[in-house]
Scaffold this active site. Structure first.
Site, mmCIF file in Angstrom:
data_model
loop_
_atom_site.group_PDB
_atom_site.id
_atom_site.type_symbol
_atom_site.label_atom_id
_atom_site.label_comp_id
_atom_site.label_asym_id
_atom_site.label_seq_id
_atom_site.Cartn_x
_atom_site.Cartn_y
_atom_site.Cartn_z
ATOM 1 N N LYS A 207 76.558 12.698 82.835
ATOM 2 C CA LYS A 207 77.725 12.781 83.872
ATOM 3 C C LYS A 207 79.140 12.320 82.979
ATOM 4 O O LYS A 207 80.079 13.234 83.227
ATOM 5 C CB LYS A 207 77.195 12.087 85.004
ATOM 6 C CG LYS A 207 78.415 12.253 86.085
ATOM 7 C CD LYS A 207 78.199 11.204 87.279
ATOM 8 C CE LYS A 207 77.022 11.859 88.123
ATOM 9 N NZ LYS A 207 76.807 11.040 89.476
ATOM 10 N N GLU A 213 71.599 6.789 74.965
ATOM 11 C CA GLU A 213 70.278 7.821 74.366
ATOM 12 C C GLU A 213 70.638 9.078 74.296
ATOM 13 O O GLU A 213 70.484 9.960 73.192
ATOM 14 C CB GLU A 213 69.139 7.685 75.196
ATOM 15 C CG GLU A 213 68.521 6.168 75.374
ATOM 16 C CD GLU A 213 69.341 5.379 76.598
ATOM 17 O OE1 GLU A 213 68.660 4.299 76.978
ATOM 18 O OE2 GLU A 213 70.202 5.864 77.335
ATOM 19 N N GLY A 268 71.273 10.318 89.931
ATOM 20 C CA GLY A 268 70.484 10.988 88.838
ATOM 21 C C GLY A 268 69.073 11.325 89.497
ATOM 22 O O GLY A 268 68.764 12.740 88.959
ATOM 23 N N ARG A 269 68.202 10.468 89.999
ATOM 24 C CA ARG A 269 66.948 11.256 90.258
ATOM 25 C C ARG A 269 66.975 11.975 91.459
ATOM 26 O O ARG A 269 65.619 12.464 91.982
ATOM 27 C CB ARG A 269 66.128 9.773 90.583
ATOM 28 C CG ARG A 269 66.872 8.846 91.848
ATOM 29 C CD ARG A 269 65.927 7.405 91.611
ATOM 30 N NE ARG A 269 66.635 6.673 92.650
ATOM 31 C CZ ARG A 269 67.706 5.765 92.463
ATOM 32 N NH1 ARG A 269 68.114 5.936 91.034
ATOM 33 N NH2 ARG A 269 68.098 4.883 93.226
ATOM 34 N N GLU A 354 62.691 3.596 91.285
ATOM 35 C CA GLU A 354 64.013 3.282 90.951
ATOM 36 C C GLU A 354 64.676 3.163 92.282
ATOM 37 O O GLU A 354 65.767 2.719 92.240
ATOM 38 C CB GLU A 354 64.544 4.268 89.850
ATOM 39 C CG GLU A 354 65.909 3.747 89.255
ATOM 40 C CD GLU A 354 66.336 4.709 88.250
ATOM 41 O OE1 GLU A 354 65.948 4.621 87.110
ATOM 42 O OE2 GLU A 354 67.195 5.861 88.475
ATOM 43 N N HIS A 385 37.765 11.319 84.834
ATOM 44 C CA HIS A 385 36.949 10.980 83.571
ATOM 45 C C HIS A 385 37.881 9.901 82.889
ATOM 46 O O HIS A 385 37.529 9.532 81.980
ATOM 47 C CB HIS A 385 36.792 12.225 82.981
ATOM 48 C CG HIS A 385 35.881 13.051 83.325
ATOM 49 N ND1 HIS A 385 34.406 13.220 83.240
ATOM 50 C CD2 HIS A 385 36.184 14.294 84.328
ATOM 51 C CE1 HIS A 385 33.913 14.096 83.797
ATOM 52 N NE2 HIS A 385 34.929 14.761 84.637
ATOM 53 N N LYS A 513 70.435 -1.588 79.967
ATOM 54 C CA LYS A 513 71.688 -0.712 79.076
ATOM 55 C C LYS A 513 72.782 -2.035 78.594
ATOM 56 O O LYS A 513 72.948 -1.678 77.394
ATOM 57 C CB LYS A 513 72.194 0.096 79.868
ATOM 58 C CG LYS A 513 71.432 1.134 80.338
ATOM 59 C CD LYS A 513 72.261 2.347 81.155
ATOM 60 C CE LYS A 513 71.472 3.448 81.688
ATOM 61 N NZ LYS A 513 72.304 4.444 82.601
#
Length: 552
Positions: A207, A213, A268-269, A354, A385, A513
């Site tokens: 944004k 990152e 964001g999510r 979050e 399993h 951050k």
């Protein structure tokens, strides 16, 4: 003044009800009511929710409904849908519902209808994705695009990656998608060794165009492309951006015409429905992307209008509150018996934790009840399993969501029958268990007796009474996937409303951050003079720098 919901009469009543219900066995509830499945299942938006295998009764549901009324749940839903500033710490609306508002009704934020801008971005996504899919968008050397590399992190990665993986059956046969989020060298480095720069398009999703990152990976990809193609001007043909930072995008070398906008009321999510979903639109086509939006919109309408106990997200959210805050469960397993949803548990980890990983209410009061569970899971048969042993015989109560497709996109009916039988068997076994007497009978029938019987008996008992939901749908189409994602989004909102917390900020993420930005210069300096943190961090930094010096 402390306004915690835990101080209310309905909360106390629910606590007392839990004490009464705690020793009750679900299998006894089924024995007492032969219509329990019919009474405790609901269908909407092509999704069937069977919540009969939960430790609750009609009295429980009525009490949870009273809790919903006490916290003004339906009023909060209206605030969400009408653009009120429900994100109170950042003074923002949370209008992901506007992004998939297929009825195109007005949605006002700060006195402005946001739908014209939403529709403009969708049309821009349509034109661009068609150019790439039709082979009309060409790279610097004139070759058509074959590789789509999305560079983002968090919501700019998890949602698009999950949906693109889930809808792989619909993807363009010429195109291959890759998603880069981690700054570990091996993530981007591995992809760059497998793609051709002449046929690769990078989508940079940030944004502000400042995400550490994402920008580190973007600049590395940019340098790689320029080195391979030998001309900085090639960047404009191989990079587009999903951002609002026009100046920074231009400085990077991306033509602002190829920048796709979204807004500060898009968290964001919750952003895969926006231009963040550009890799989805390119890979599966804009028509399929709009089907995804349609499925979510239909679930939105159901959430906004259905009565509390006939409302899929409200039921699921209230049941989750029941377990977290009254049974004090601390984790929840999500088990898709549909391999296309392999990434769905990871996507839900961000969406749920979050959003709900908070210890204070909107008003700043510290809660005195359990809120967010730890979300984990994996595709069903694989999990059987791996970790199902814990579900069946461990010491924790772990509510579980089974997500099951009746049909597969592939004509391998014997395989799908095996998937369905395993999914139904697991939810049944978790609920029923197997008591001491039945276990003994089973072992005797196997010819086990005397000392072997006594030795093995305690290891073969299953207490059962482990709660689960089953979500069933015919086949995973874009529309059904849209409904499924929106179901969990709104379930989270229900939980947050009951707990009185803001699900739309993430200050814990920001702290990490900030600390990382402080440590980065220390790692990059040659001397150790400025290492002045706690003894553990100092020791680790010194060890790393010494190790690097030895290598050099």
């Amino acid at each position: 003044m402390n306004n915690l919901i835990s101080q209310s009469h309905i909360w106390t009543t629910l606590k007392n009800h839990q004490k009464y219900l705690a020793p009750v066995q679900m299998q006894d509830l089924f024995a007492l009511n032969e219509h329990r499945y019919e009474d405790f299942s609901i269908e909407a938006c092509d999704l069937l929710l069977d919540y009969s295998k939960n430790r609750l009764t009609k009295d429980t549901l009525n009490l949870l409904r009273q809790l919903a009324i006490k916290v003004d749940l339906e009023a909060w839903v209206q605030k969400l849908f009408t653009g009120e500033l429900v994100n109170n710490t950042e003074h923002r609306a949370a209008l992901h519902v506007a992004l998939r508002n297929r009825s195109n009704t007005q949605i006002i934020v700060n006195g402005k209808n946001v739908m014209p801008e939403v529709n403009l971005v969708l049309e821009k996504m349509r034109k661009f994705s068609n150019l790439v899919r039709d082979g009309e968008w060409r790279g610097y050397t004139g070759k058509t695009i074959e590789n789509i590399v999305n560079i983002g992190i968090g919501g700019s990665d998890l949602g698009p990656a999950m949906v693109t993986r889930a809808l792989r059956i619909y993807q363009h046969p010429r195109l291959h998608s890759y998603f880069v989020s981690n700054v570990d060298n091996s993530h981007l480095g591995d992809i760059l060794t497998r793609i051709n720069p002449e046929t690769t398009l990078f989508i940079i999703a940030s944004k502000t165009f400042t995400t550490q990152e994402t920008l580190l990976n973007a600049h590395t990809a940019r340098d790689w492309l320029i080195e391979k193609l030998g001309d900085e001007s090639a960047v404009a043909k191989h990079f587009v951006a999903v951002s609002t930072a026009t100046e920074k995008v231009t400085e990077f070398g991306i033509d602002p015409v190829n920048m796709f906008e979204f807004w500060d009321w898009v968290g964001g999510r919750y952003s895969l429905w926006s231009a963040i979903g550009l890799p989805i639109a390119v890979m599966v086509g804009m028509e399929r992307f709009e089907e995804l939006l349609t499925g979510a919109h239909e679930l939105d309408q159901h959430f906004a209008t259905a009565p509390i106990l006939e409302n899929l997200p409200m039921l699921m959210g209230l049941i989750d509150v029941w377990y977290s805050s009254f049974f004090n469960t601390t984790s929840q397993a999500v088990l898709p018996y549909d391999y296309t949803l392999k990434l769905f548990p990871a996507y839900l980890q961000q969406l749920v934790m979050e959003s709900l990983g908070k210890r204070v209410t909107r008003n700043g009061d510290v809660v005195d009840y359990t809120t967010c569970p730890v979300i984990w899971g994996a595709p069903g048969n694989n999990g059987q399993h791996a970790f199902y042993q814990l579900l069946h015989q461990g010491t924790h109560v772990i509510p579980t969501d089974f997500i099951v497709a009746i049909e597969s996109h592939y004509n391998l009916s014997e395989h799908q029958d095996a998937v369905l039988s395993n999914a139904l068997a697991q939810s049944h076994a978790l609920m029923m268990g197997r008591n001491l007497e039945k276990t003994k009978q089973n072992l005797v029938s196997m010819g086990i007796k005397d000392n072997d019987l006594a030795q093995q008996l305690p290891h073969r008992v299953f207490l059962g009474n482990q709660p689960s939901n089953t979500i069933l749908y015919k086949k995973l189409t874009p529309k059904i996937l849209g409904s499924l994602i929106a179901l969990y989004e709104h379930k989270v909102f229900v939980q947050s409303t009951c707990w009185g917390i803001n699900p739309f900020d993430q200050w814990g993420v920001e702290l990490g951050k900030n600390v990382a930005s402080m440590l980065l210069p220390t790692l990059q300096e040659k001397n150790n003079d400025r290492i002045s943190h706690d003894s553990s961090t100092n020791g680790l930094l010194n060890y790393i720098k010494t190790h690097r010096d030895n290598i050099l």
